[in-house]
Enzyme design. Structure first.
Site, PDB file in Angstrom:
ATOM      1  N   TRP A 141     -22.767   6.166  14.175  1.00 59.36           N
ATOM      2  CA  TRP A 141     -24.077   6.776  13.915  1.00 59.36           C
ATOM      3  C   TRP A 141     -24.402   7.721  15.078  1.00 59.36           C
ATOM      4  CZ3 TRP A 141     -29.197   4.559  15.783  1.00 59.36           C
ATOM      5  CH2 TRP A 141     -30.271   5.279  15.251  1.00 59.36           C
ATOM      6  N   ASP A 222     -24.927  -3.743  16.109  1.00 62.42           N
ATOM      7  CA  ASP A 222     -25.980  -2.978  15.470  1.00 62.42           C
ATOM      8  C   ASP A 222     -25.990  -3.412  14.017  1.00 62.42           C
ATOM      9  OD1 ASP A 222     -27.687  -1.228  14.302  1.00 62.42           O
ATOM     10  OD2 ASP A 222     -26.673   0.601  14.960  1.00 62.42           O
ATOM     11  N   LYS A 258     -33.850  -0.374   6.083  1.00 61.53           N
ATOM     12  CA  LYS A 258     -33.181  -0.220   4.784  1.00 61.53           C
ATOM     13  C   LYS A 258     -33.368  -1.450   3.899  1.00 61.53           C
ATOM     14  CE  LYS A 258     -31.368   2.822   7.460  1.00 61.53           C
ATOM     15  NZ  LYS A 258     -30.801   4.104   7.567  1.00 61.53           N
TER      16      LYS A 258
HETATM   17  N1  PGU Z   1     -28.110   1.913  13.294  1.00 58.09           N
HETATM   18  C1  PGU Z   1     -27.453   2.486  12.296  1.00 58.09           C
HETATM   19  C2  PGU Z   1     -26.005   2.218  12.130  1.00 58.09           C
HETATM   20  C3  PGU Z   1     -28.143   3.350  11.427  1.00 58.09           C
HETATM   21  O1  PGU Z   1     -27.474   3.923  10.434  1.00 58.09           O
HETATM   22  C4  PGU Z   1     -29.514   3.598  11.620  1.00 58.09           C
HETATM   23  C5  PGU Z   1     -30.270   4.535  10.731  1.00 58.09           C
HETATM   24  C6  PGU Z   1     -30.146   2.924  12.671  1.00 58.09           C
HETATM   25  C7  PGU Z   1     -29.409   2.086  13.483  1.00 58.09           C
HETATM   26  C8  PGU Z   1     -31.584   3.089  13.003  1.00 58.09           C
HETATM   27  O2  PGU Z   1     -32.471   2.862  12.026  1.00 58.09           O
HETATM   28  P1  PGU Z   1     -33.989   2.537  12.316  1.00 58.09           P
HETATM   29  O3  PGU Z   1     -34.739   3.376  11.357  1.00 58.09           O
HETATM   30  O4  PGU Z   1     -34.295   2.877  13.730  1.00 58.09           O
HETATM   31  O5  PGU Z   1     -34.095   1.080  12.056  1.00 58.09           O
HETATM   32  N2  PGU Z   1     -29.565   5.599  10.226  1.00 58.09           N
HETATM   33  C9  PGU Z   1     -29.994   6.355   9.074  1.00 58.09           C
HETATM   34  C10 PGU Z   1     -31.425   6.841   9.144  1.00 58.09           C
HETATM   35  C11 PGU Z   1     -31.710   8.174   9.755  1.00 58.09           C
HETATM   36  C12 PGU Z   1     -31.491   8.174  11.244  1.00 58.09           C
HETATM   37  O6  PGU Z   1     -30.485   8.756  11.657  1.00 58.09           O
HETATM   38  O7  PGU Z   1     -32.308   7.571  11.974  1.00 58.09           O
HETATM   39  C13 PGU Z   1     -28.959   7.445   8.807  1.00 58.09           C
HETATM   40  O8  PGU Z   1     -29.164   8.218   7.887  1.00 58.09           O
HETATM   41  O9  PGU Z   1     -27.907   7.426   9.466  1.00 58.09           O
END
Ligand code: PGU
Length: 413
Positions: A141, A222, A258
């Site tokens: 990510w 994570d 999510k």
């Molecule tokens: N860890 C991972 C692996 C993730 O994909 C995301 C969110 C998070 C943590 C953090 O999410 P929180 O909203 O802080 O609980 N990834 C999504 C959302 C958009 C972003 O980049 O924040 C994504 O589309 O990858």
């Protein structure tokens, strides 16, 4: 008469325009696009069949209960957050009968969703852990390297994905972690790896555990997708429970963005599994010193919603059914997209679309192909070719398949 604005020299004149965030920026561009056919499969956010943002019914029910409970107030939470929420979150990820929980070796604090939980954990490690290096998978990510770097850790990487097989490069992973110094922090995606959708098998997890424990490394999980990978909360907690159950230490960042659809409510938890109860107590006292100058105490509402759902048998069961429904709809979208590409005879092997797990499909589209698709079809995809399957519906799959087909057959790789 209107006076002319006075233009004064600015103390910030030297600032360059910063680039948009590679994920959030896709949504910004999507919002500005006036096209009626536009489609956002960039950000990892679940949409219902009508393509609309989705609030699970249990969340609405929990909110109504909270609204009608006049004994509730708006006083500050403790620095560590809502104790009912943190207790239930720990049970959700580690299991009701977790030895680490029974031995009171776990310190859990409420943080600002997954991002905030990782950040607080990273700040804690930068201040108190002997090793200042974290190994993250390639790819991962996009926010991971930044979070750890700004917290003061050095970020290094380990092999994760094999773009030829579109699967896990298990040998490469073991090789790189074996070559890493003992004691370093290793970031692991608990399930539904973002962006690849590729997870280790149970046996591979055991191999990773053996290596990490053998080298006295600190695993940092994570967990942003519990329940989204398989539809089952327990199955998706397998990796975390494996490590938390072996007597060793580990960190776990949980997000309810999510799985409970609480994205903007910023609901999450950081758990630190420690060697003993007395260490866990001291860790908690120290993590409070990290949180207090950052944001003092966490917000009330979202954590109260999550605690209401987690703490009520009826709501909890309804949530589990909902999760299964969301996971099933994503799996269905995978099948439909795969079939649609096969039906068009799109060159290439697209079986990875049905093999990958979780919210995303790491399609293998190049950044030129993605740019072409966005330009010609108004379909918004992150530049690494990651498609949020949760953003698709029966109606929009053929449109995406058509766009992919034309991009692959006309744009050189
Ligand atoms: N860890 C991972 C692996 C993730 O994909 C995301 C969110 C998070 C943590 C953090 O999410 P929180 O909203 O802080 O609980 N990834 C999504 C959302 C958009 C972003 O980049 O924040 C994504 O589309 O990858």
């Amino acid at each position: 008469m209107e006076s002319e604005p006075i233009s004064s020299p600015s103390a910030f004149q030297h600032l360059m325009q910063a680039p948009e965030d590679p994920i959030i920026g896709v949504t910004t561009a999507f919002s500005k696009d006036p096209s009626p056919v536009k489609l956002n499969v960039g950000v990892g956010a679940y949409r219902c069949e009508e393509g609309k943002p989705y609030v699970p019914q249990v969340v609405r029910e929990a909110e109504l209960r909270l609204l009608n409970d006049l004994s509730r107030n708006k006083e500050y939470l403790p620095i560590t957050g809502n104790p009912q929420f943190t207790g239930l979150s720990a049970k959700l990820i580690f299991g009701e009968d977790s030895p680490a929980l029974n031995q009171k070796r776990v310190c859990t604090v409420q943080c600002l969703s997954g991002t905030g939980s990782i950040r607080v954990g990273a700040e804690f490690l930068a201040k108190h852990y002997a090793h200042k290096t974290v190994y993250i998978p390639i790819p991962t990510w996009g926010n991971h390297p930044t979070i750890f770097t700004v917290a003061g850790l050095e970020v290094k990487s380990y092999t994760y994905y094999d773009s030829n097989t579109r699967g896990l490069d298990y040998e490469g992973l073991l090789r790189d972690l074996n070559a890493a110094p003992s004691g370093v922090v290793v970031l692991l995606h608990a399930c539904a790896h973002n962006p690849t959708g590729v997870d280790p098998t149970a046996d591979q997890w055991k191999g990773i555990q053996k290596l990490i424990r053998g080298k006295n490394m600190l695993p940092f999980f994570d967990c942003a997708y519990q329940g989204f990978a398989s539809g089952n909360l327990i199955k998706d907690a397998f990796s975390v429970r494996l490590f938390a159950g072996d007597g060793g230490e580990c960190f776990v960042a949980q997000s309810y963005a999510k799985n409970m659809g609480l994205y903007g409510e910023r609901v999450g938890a950081l758990s630190m599994v420690c060697g003993s109860e007395s260490v866990a107590k001291r860790v908690e006292s120290q993590v409070k010193l990290i949180i207090r100058p950052l944001y003092s105490t966490p917000p009330i509402h979202g954590a109260a919603v999550a605690a209401t759902v987690l703490g009520d048998r009826e709501l909890f069961n309804e949530w589990k059914a909902d999760l299964q429904g969301m996971a099933d709809r994503i799996i269905h979208m995978r099948q439909l997209l795969h079939e649609a590409l096969k039906a068009r005879g799109t060159p290439g092997d697209w079986s990875h679309i049905i093999k990958q797990i979780g919210m995303f499909s790491f399609t293998g589209l190049t950044k030129e192909q993605v740019a072409f698709i966005t330009d010609k079809f108004h379909i918004y995809i992150t530049f690494d070719g990651r498609v949020s399957m949760a953003g698709l519906s029966v109606k929009t799959v053929p449109y995406l398949a058509e766009a992919i087909h034309i991009a692959v057959t006309t744009v050189l790789e």
